[in-house]
Design a protein around this motif. Structure first.
Motif, mmCIF file in Angstrom:
data_model
loop_
_atom_site.group_PDB
_atom_site.id
_atom_site.type_symbol
_atom_site.label_atom_id
_atom_site.label_comp_id
_atom_site.label_asym_id
_atom_site.label_seq_id
_atom_site.Cartn_x
_atom_site.Cartn_y
_atom_site.Cartn_z
ATOM 1 N N ALA A 154 -5.060 8.187 -1.620
ATOM 2 C CA ALA A 154 -4.741 7.990 -2.581
ATOM 3 C C ALA A 154 -5.450 7.164 -3.313
ATOM 4 O O ALA A 154 -5.433 7.721 -4.980
ATOM 5 C CB ALA A 154 -2.994 6.881 -2.344
ATOM 6 N N LEU A 155 -6.435 6.585 -3.441
ATOM 7 C CA LEU A 155 -7.323 6.485 -4.560
ATOM 8 C C LEU A 155 -8.911 7.458 -4.954
ATOM 9 O O LEU A 155 -8.538 7.140 -6.093
ATOM 10 C CB LEU A 155 -8.314 5.212 -3.531
ATOM 11 N N ARG A 156 -9.094 7.995 -4.107
ATOM 12 C CA ARG A 156 -9.856 8.790 -4.155
ATOM 13 C C ARG A 156 -8.513 9.829 -5.572
ATOM 14 O O ARG A 156 -9.066 10.146 -6.599
ATOM 15 C CB ARG A 156 -9.648 10.144 -3.081
ATOM 16 N N GLU A 157 -7.639 10.256 -4.741
ATOM 17 C CA GLU A 157 -6.716 11.062 -6.121
ATOM 18 C C GLU A 157 -6.289 9.913 -7.493
ATOM 19 O O GLU A 157 -6.199 10.953 -8.124
ATOM 20 C CB GLU A 157 -5.553 11.607 -5.184
ATOM 21 N N ALA A 192 -3.195 4.523 -12.176
ATOM 22 C CA ALA A 192 -3.176 3.514 -12.242
ATOM 23 C C ALA A 192 -2.853 2.066 -11.793
ATOM 24 O O ALA A 192 -3.804 0.856 -10.441
ATOM 25 C CB ALA A 192 -4.263 3.099 -13.669
ATOM 26 N N GLY A 193 -2.201 2.278 -11.687
ATOM 27 C CA GLY A 193 -0.898 0.981 -11.158
ATOM 28 C C GLY A 193 -0.670 1.200 -9.628
ATOM 29 O O GLY A 193 -1.158 -0.112 -9.597
ATOM 30 N N GLY A 194 -0.483 1.980 -9.484
ATOM 31 C CA GLY A 194 -0.979 2.434 -7.625
ATOM 32 C C GLY A 194 -2.300 2.047 -7.321
ATOM 33 O O GLY A 194 -2.600 1.936 -6.156
ATOM 34 N N GLY A 232 3.294 9.647 -9.767
ATOM 35 C CA GLY A 232 2.306 9.956 -10.982
ATOM 36 C C GLY A 232 1.840 11.382 -11.415
ATOM 37 O O GLY A 232 1.570 11.773 -12.068
ATOM 38 N N ILE A 233 1.062 11.679 -10.444
ATOM 39 C CA ILE A 233 0.491 13.213 -10.078
ATOM 40 C C ILE A 233 0.720 14.109 -9.984
ATOM 41 O O ILE A 233 0.772 14.468 -11.326
ATOM 42 C CB ILE A 233 -0.573 13.074 -8.826
ATOM 43 N N HIS A 255 0.968 -1.573 -0.226
ATOM 44 C CA HIS A 255 -0.011 0.196 -0.423
ATOM 45 C C HIS A 255 0.415 1.154 0.304
ATOM 46 O O HIS A 255 0.425 2.119 -0.647
ATOM 47 C CB HIS A 255 -0.551 -0.083 1.185
ATOM 48 N N VAL A 256 2.162 1.061 0.886
ATOM 49 C CA VAL A 256 2.683 2.572 1.457
ATOM 50 C C VAL A 256 3.293 2.840 -0.980
ATOM 51 O O VAL A 256 3.372 3.481 -1.449
ATOM 52 C CB VAL A 256 4.181 2.121 1.931
ATOM 53 N N LEU A 257 4.198 1.444 -1.668
ATOM 54 C CA LEU A 257 4.515 1.598 -3.105
ATOM 55 C C LEU A 257 3.086 2.673 -3.410
ATOM 56 O O LEU A 257 3.197 3.212 -4.529
ATOM 57 C CB LEU A 257 4.702 0.379 -3.400
ATOM 58 N N GLY A 258 1.846 1.920 -3.174
ATOM 59 C CA GLY A 258 0.816 2.353 -3.983
ATOM 60 C C GLY A 258 0.873 3.841 -4.041
ATOM 61 O O GLY A 258 -0.244 4.934 -4.832
#
Length: 280
Positions: free
Chosen positions: A239-242, A272-274, A126-127, A116-119
């Motif tokens: 992070a998922l929201r972003e 997307a990979g994250g 990426g952002i 999850h840290v990697l994600g």
């Protein structure tokens, strides 16, 4: 995070990018944000009439979050005055997940796994790459966008803690917090006058209607996020929201005719990979 929760947060991401596009697409963004806020506050006023009160422990967080959201609204408008959607939005959103993760660790004692840290790192990286690729960012523009990102992180951590203390009343917590959005029309009238707020209702009804619709989309998007924060790790939810930045790039390209390069598309794939890492 459970898969259905992640799916709802991705829906919130799409909704969030949509209302930001509505805001950015309007010429007078302060006026637009004010009418969005009126829609949000009006819906919240109705909701509190039909929901139980949050527990006493949640009220300091409701007040704090409501005030920080007003600061967020103002800084977001300032950010959009200096940057296009495909630049300002990613900088603001990309700077927040790592800050949320740090804040959650410090104040809520949350710990997340390496994947999850990697994600989170992939999404944030990426952002930021999307925002900075091939563009010169002015110092003032960068400061405005980063200030917005800090306020996002602050209110996310506040709400992550507060909703868990609400006694299971996520909807009521959200509605009471959004009541503070009544401060936006007060701020607008103080700075520009009542006529500047009311005249566009007849002079530019389509723009006002778009702003009201954006407010409804916004309250739906963040209600989902607060619901997810009850059980999901704050950094993961943030992070998922972003991943909304990917939707923002698509909206900026498709509707606002902003240029999207191959490198920016690659950064979207990294984001997307994250998100995939967060779902494993």
């Amino acid at each position: 995070m459970l898969s259905y929760t992640g799916g709802f947060v991705l829906l919130a991401a799409l909704l969030h990018a949509s209302w930001n596009a509505m805001l950015h697409g309007n010429g007078d963004r302060f006026l637009s944000m004010t009418w969005m806020s009126i829609a949000i506050a009006a819906v919240s006023t109705v909701v509190i009439l039909f929901t139980p009160l949050p527990s006493d422990a949640a009220w300091p967080y409701i007040v704090a979050s409501g005030l920080v959201h007003i600061v967020y609204n103002v800084t977001l408008v300032r950010s959009y005055r200096r940057n296009d959607l495909a630049q300002a939005y990613p900088i603001a959103r990309g700077s927040s997940p790592l800050l949320v993760t740090l804040g959650a660790a410090l104040f809520a004692h949350e710990a997340i796994g390496p994947l999850h840290v990697l994600g989170i790192v992939m999404i944030s990286g990426g952002i930021v790459a999307i925002a900075l690729e091939g563009r010169h960012v002015s110092r003032k523009g960068l400061l405005a966008a980063l200030t917005t990102g800090v306020t996002i992180a602050v209110y996310t951590v506040i709400d992550g803690i507060g909703v868990r203390l609400s006694g299971g009343q996520a909807l009521a917590y959200t509605a009471w917090m959004f009541l503070f959005y009544w401060l936006m029309p007060v701020l607008f009238v103080v700075t520009r006058g009542l006529a500047a707020l009311w005249t566009p209702v007849t002079a530019a009804p389509m723009a006002i209607g778009s702003s009201l619709a954006g407010g409804l989309v916004s309250i739906a998007a963040y209600s989902i996020v607060i619901w997810a924060l009850q059980s999901g790790a704050m950094g993961t939810v943030s992070a998922l929201r972003e991943t909304s930045v990917v939707f923002a790039v698509l909206i900026g390209r498709g509707f606002l005719r902003e240029t999207v390069s191959g490198k920016r598309w690659l950064a979207c794939v990294i984001v997307a990979g994250g998100a995939v890492c967060l779902g494993l």
